[in-house]
Design a protein around this motif. Structure first.
Motif, PDB file in Angstrom:
ATOM      1  N   PHE A 372       1.190  -0.950  -0.313  1.00 41.57           N
ATOM      2  CA  PHE A 372       0.237  -0.304   0.544  1.00 41.57           C
ATOM      3  C   PHE A 372       0.916   1.722   0.194  1.00 41.57           C
ATOM      4  CE2 PHE A 372      -4.346  -2.045   2.733  1.00 41.57           C
ATOM      5  CZ  PHE A 372      -3.946  -2.649   0.842  1.00 41.57           C
ATOM      6  N   GLY A 373       0.199   2.249  -1.343  1.00 42.06           N
ATOM      7  CA  GLY A 373       1.259   3.901  -0.877  1.00 42.06           C
ATOM      8  C   GLY A 373       1.832   3.409  -2.266  1.00 42.06           C
ATOM      9  N   GLY A 374       2.456   2.838  -2.607  1.00 42.71           N
ATOM     10  CA  GLY A 374       3.081   2.677  -3.425  1.00 42.71           C
ATOM     11  C   GLY A 374       4.427   1.721  -3.728  1.00 42.71           C
ATOM     12  N   CYS A 375       4.605   1.454  -2.140  1.00 45.03           N
ATOM     13  CA  CYS A 375       6.104   0.891  -1.906  1.00 45.03           C
ATOM     14  C   CYS A 375       6.689  -0.014  -2.413  1.00 45.03           C
ATOM     15  CB  CYS A 375       6.470   0.881  -0.516  1.00 45.03           C
ATOM     16  SG  CYS A 375       4.624  -0.592   0.470  1.00 45.03           S
ATOM     17  N   ASN A 376       7.867  -0.415  -3.294  1.00 44.63           N
ATOM     18  CA  ASN A 376       9.076  -1.014  -3.271  1.00 44.63           C
ATOM     19  C   ASN A 376       9.834  -2.046  -3.255  1.00 44.63           C
ATOM     20  OD1 ASN A 376       6.418  -1.321  -5.941  1.00 44.63           O
ATOM     21  ND2 ASN A 376       7.378   0.352  -6.309  1.00 44.63           N
ATOM     22  N   GLY A 377      10.198  -2.876  -2.984  1.00 50.78           N
ATOM     23  CA  GLY A 377      11.242  -3.430  -2.503  1.00 50.78           C
ATOM     24  C   GLY A 377      11.556  -4.972  -3.336  1.00 50.78           C
ATOM     25  N   ALA A 378      13.298  -4.690  -2.805  1.00 51.22           N
ATOM     26  CA  ALA A 378      13.596  -6.052  -3.713  1.00 51.22           C
ATOM     27  C   ALA A 378      15.238  -6.488  -2.703  1.00 51.22           C
ATOM     28  CB  ALA A 378      14.000  -6.058  -4.891  1.00 51.22           C
ATOM     29  N   VAL A 379      15.901  -7.821  -2.723  1.00 50.82           N
ATOM     30  CA  VAL A 379      16.742  -8.193  -1.705  1.00 50.82           C
ATOM     31  C   VAL A 379      17.150  -8.981  -2.502  1.00 50.82           C
ATOM     32  CG1 VAL A 379      15.255  -9.115  -0.520  1.00 50.82           C
ATOM     33  CG2 VAL A 379      17.602  -8.147  -0.064  1.00 50.82           C
ATOM     34  N   ILE A 380      18.641  -8.875  -2.394  1.00 53.07           N
ATOM     35  CA  ILE A 380      18.782 -10.322  -3.761  1.00 53.07           C
ATOM     36  C   ILE A 380      20.411 -10.854  -2.082  1.00 53.07           C
ATOM     37  CG2 ILE A 380      21.091 -10.853  -5.254  1.00 53.07           C
ATOM     38  CD1 ILE A 380      19.989  -8.069  -7.083  1.00 53.07           C
TER      39      ILE A 380
END
Length: 385
Positions: A372-380
């Motif tokens: 919600f709120g447009g947040c995005n996350g990525a981790v490798i």
């Protein structure tokens, strides 16, 4: 600290030294992994009139498990139990000023509002920093705990925050723990969006119709000291925000793709070097469509993708941690877990959704999340040997 010392700290790496998952299907990481390999899901049909008038599907602990007591709530007990299990599996020293604690949650103790009169004392008790301080005190952690509450990317953001704190030299070791429990407040909120599926969720499937909620707790302990490493390193990560809508994701996937590309760059990896993508995969129409677009834009549409929401439901603030731990376990075991409920691709930019348990040489895993709120996350996560 001198500049050259900071540089050495950054180059030393951020290593996974221990982890734990507590869920309705298991109380350790290994137990959870074995259950999932057998196809066991925690999702079941529940008829709890204190939560909802009609039966609903969810992955919940048995009634009475981790019940609130005079000192700790169910939410806090889950955090404590998960951290204790993780600490038992490492010899890393958590004493002193070089150990940090990060607590990840979206709702914390918000359920206390349901049966109590709202007072200043209750407001203080509900506050996430109150829970964080209680958990820190239980383990004798003397540094101020950090609370991460950023919708569904909270778990991933907790890992990335820990990574930056270690790289900057502020801490040598960081414990990242996340949890959420399902209450009438949370369930009714998602029902108001018509977001709850009438069946166990089916990520990326043509017949998907919404999410299934779940309870759980998960902990990852990270360290700059490679001697404690379990063979996996956090090599890259990034966040972004698409600023599209308070509850609806980007229609293009460009912003999540940006977070993925930045993560790949930091990890010094090319798209074809990713062995597995652990997607957010909530099984809502728009989330899965957006994620598929982002994965395609990042040049990863041929990489195997799974979503574990069909095993755990959406565990909210614990999801990014829990699913990261399963990804780390997948790397170690060279096993790609399936996506329960998936039968036929239901996104307009087809991706390689894993529908069955497979094996193969795995080296790097990408974990994504959006909220919600447009947040995005990525981790490798990458194998170190």
């Amino acid at each position: 600290m001198r500049d050259e010392d900071i540089y050495k700290q950054i180059m030393a790496g951020v290593y996974v030294v221990s982890d734990n998952i507590i869920s309705p299907i298991g109380l350790t990481t290994d137990a959870n992994f074995e259950q999932i390999k057998k196809g066991v899901s925690g999702i079941g049909l529940h008829h709890d009139t204190q939560m909802a008038a009609l039966p609903f599907y969810a992955s919940l602990f048995k009634a009475g498990a981790y019940a609130d007591n005079a000192v700790y709530t169910k939410f806090e007990q889950l955090l404590i139990a998960s951290i204790e299990q993780a600490l038992q599996n490492t010899t890393a020293d958590i004493a002193g000023s070089k150990t940090g604690l990060i607590i990840s949650s979206t709702k914390g103790n918000i359920g206390l509002l349901e049966n109590n009169i709202q007072t200043p004392q209750l407001n203080k008790r509900i506050a996430l920093h109150t829970s964080a301080n209680l958990v820190a005190g239980y383990f004798g952690i003397t540094t101020q705990p950090v609370v991460v509450s950023n919708a569904c990317i909270s778990g991933i953001l907790g890992i990335l925050t820990a990574k930056r704190l270690i790289e900057s030299g502020q801490f040598n070791t960081v414990i990242v723990s996340g949890a959420d429990v399902i209450s009438q407040f949370i369930l009714s909120g998602f029902q108001s969006f018509n977001a709850i599926s009438a069946q166990p969720c089916r990520p990326f499937d043509a017949d998907r119709d919404g999410i299934t909620l779940g309870e759980g707790a998960a902990t990852i302990i990270l360290s700059s000291n490679s001697k404690y490493s379990t063979g996996v390193e956090v090599t890259g990560g990034s966040t972004s925000n698409d600023a599209n809508h308070i509850s609806a994701p980007s229609r293009t996937g460009e912003e999540l793709a940006q977070a993925i590309n930045t993560s790949l760059s930091e990890a010094q990896l090319l798209p074809h070097q990713i062995s597995l993508i652990s997607a957010h995969g909530t099984a809502t129409l728009y989330n899965d469509e957006m994620e598929a677009r982002a994965i395609t834009l990042a040049g990863l549409k041929h990489i195997p993708v799974n979503s574990l929401k069909g095993f755990y439901g959406h565990t909210l603030g614990a999801a990014g941690l829990l699913e990261s731990i399963m990804s780390i376990k997948s790397l170690k075991e060279n096993v790609i877990l399936p996506t329960p409920g998936f039968k036929q691709i239901g996104v307009t930019t087809p991706i390689n959704v894993s529908s069955e348990l497979t094996t193969g040489k795995l080296t790097n895993c990408l974990k994504t999340a959006s909220g919600f709120g447009g947040c995005n996350g990525a981790v490798i996560f990458s194998k170190t040997n």
